[in-house]
Design a protein around this motif. Structure first.
Motif, PDB file in Angstrom:
ATOM      1  N   UNK A  58      17.648 -10.309  31.742  1.00 43.03           N
ATOM      2  CA  UNK A  58      18.285  -9.778  32.919  1.00 43.03           C
ATOM      3  C   UNK A  58      17.512  -8.267  32.861  1.00 43.03           C
ATOM      4  N   UNK A  59      16.729  -8.075  33.853  1.00 40.72           N
ATOM      5  CA  UNK A  59      16.023  -6.857  33.916  1.00 40.72           C
ATOM      6  C   UNK A  59      17.120  -5.708  34.056  1.00 40.72           C
ATOM      7  N   UNK A  74      31.456  -9.355  30.234  1.00 40.01           N
ATOM      8  CA  UNK A  74      31.199 -10.065  31.458  1.00 40.01           C
ATOM      9  C   UNK A  74      29.975  -9.382  32.061  1.00 40.01           C
ATOM     10  N   UNK A  75      28.772  -9.810  32.314  1.00 40.44           N
ATOM     11  CA  UNK A  75      27.536  -9.309  32.765  1.00 40.44           C
ATOM     12  C   UNK A  75      27.262  -9.735  34.049  1.00 40.44           C
ATOM     13  N   UNK A  76      27.191  -8.960  35.073  1.00 37.84           N
ATOM     14  CA  UNK A  76      26.921  -9.447  36.367  1.00 37.84           C
ATOM     15  C   UNK A  76      25.483  -9.158  37.097  1.00 37.84           C
ATOM     16  N   UNK A  83      29.182 -14.794  37.098  1.00 35.02           N
ATOM     17  CA  UNK A  83      28.551 -13.909  35.975  1.00 35.02           C
ATOM     18  C   UNK A  83      27.080 -14.350  35.699  1.00 35.02           C
ATOM     19  N   UNK A  84      26.425 -13.525  35.178  1.00 39.62           N
ATOM     20  CA  UNK A  84      25.030 -14.010  34.531  1.00 39.62           C
ATOM     21  C   UNK A  84      25.057 -14.153  33.085  1.00 39.62           C
ATOM     22  N   UNK A  85      26.345 -13.707  32.495  1.00 37.87           N
ATOM     23  CA  UNK A  85      26.952 -13.963  31.220  1.00 37.87           C
ATOM     24  C   UNK A  85      28.272 -13.632  31.184  1.00 37.87           C
ATOM     25  N   UNK A  86      28.751 -14.405  30.216  1.00 41.33           N
ATOM     26  CA  UNK A  86      30.308 -14.102  29.824  1.00 41.33           C
ATOM     27  C   UNK A  86      30.489 -14.451  28.421  1.00 41.33           C
TER      28      UNK A  86
END
Length: 108
Positions: A58-59, A74-76, A83-86
């Motif tokens: 994720x840039x 939590x990455x959005x 979420x892009x990643x949790x």
């Protein structure tokens, strides 16, 4: 270091240890990052290009938010509902250093 059940405030003690060691680990990690090398936090990797989680990248320009709760990171991604990643905090070493990176990348 193992703190048994005898220590009622072991979580607080552990948090203090993490915070204090982060003050010493962060400058080295930041220098590594600034030299163009990856800084690894278990399943999450911080690079000048962005964040990596497994094979996903994720840039920085596409990061909407990074929220660190008591149990997860939590990455959005901008424009996405899910979420892009949790990631469970239990698998992220040096969480306090990671928090410092997030704060630094957000310009705070």
């Amino acid at each position: 270091l193992t703190l048994g059940d005898r220590y009622k405030k072991r979580e607080q003690i552990w948090h203090i240890i993490e915070e204090e060691t982060a003050r010493y680990l962060f400058p080295t990690a930041l220098n590594t990052y600034q030299m163009g090398q990856a800084v690894v936090f278990g399943p999450l990797t911080v690079t000048q290009e962005g964040l990596s989680y497994g094979r996903k990248v994720l840039p920085w320009s596409e990061v909407e938010s990074i929220k660190i709760s008591e149990s997860t990171v939590d990455i959005r991604m901008q424009g996405k509902r899910l979420p892009w990643a949790c990631v469970s905090l239990g698998v992220v070493p040096n969480v306090e250093v990671f928090k410092m990176f997030v704060h630094h990348m957000r310009g705070g």
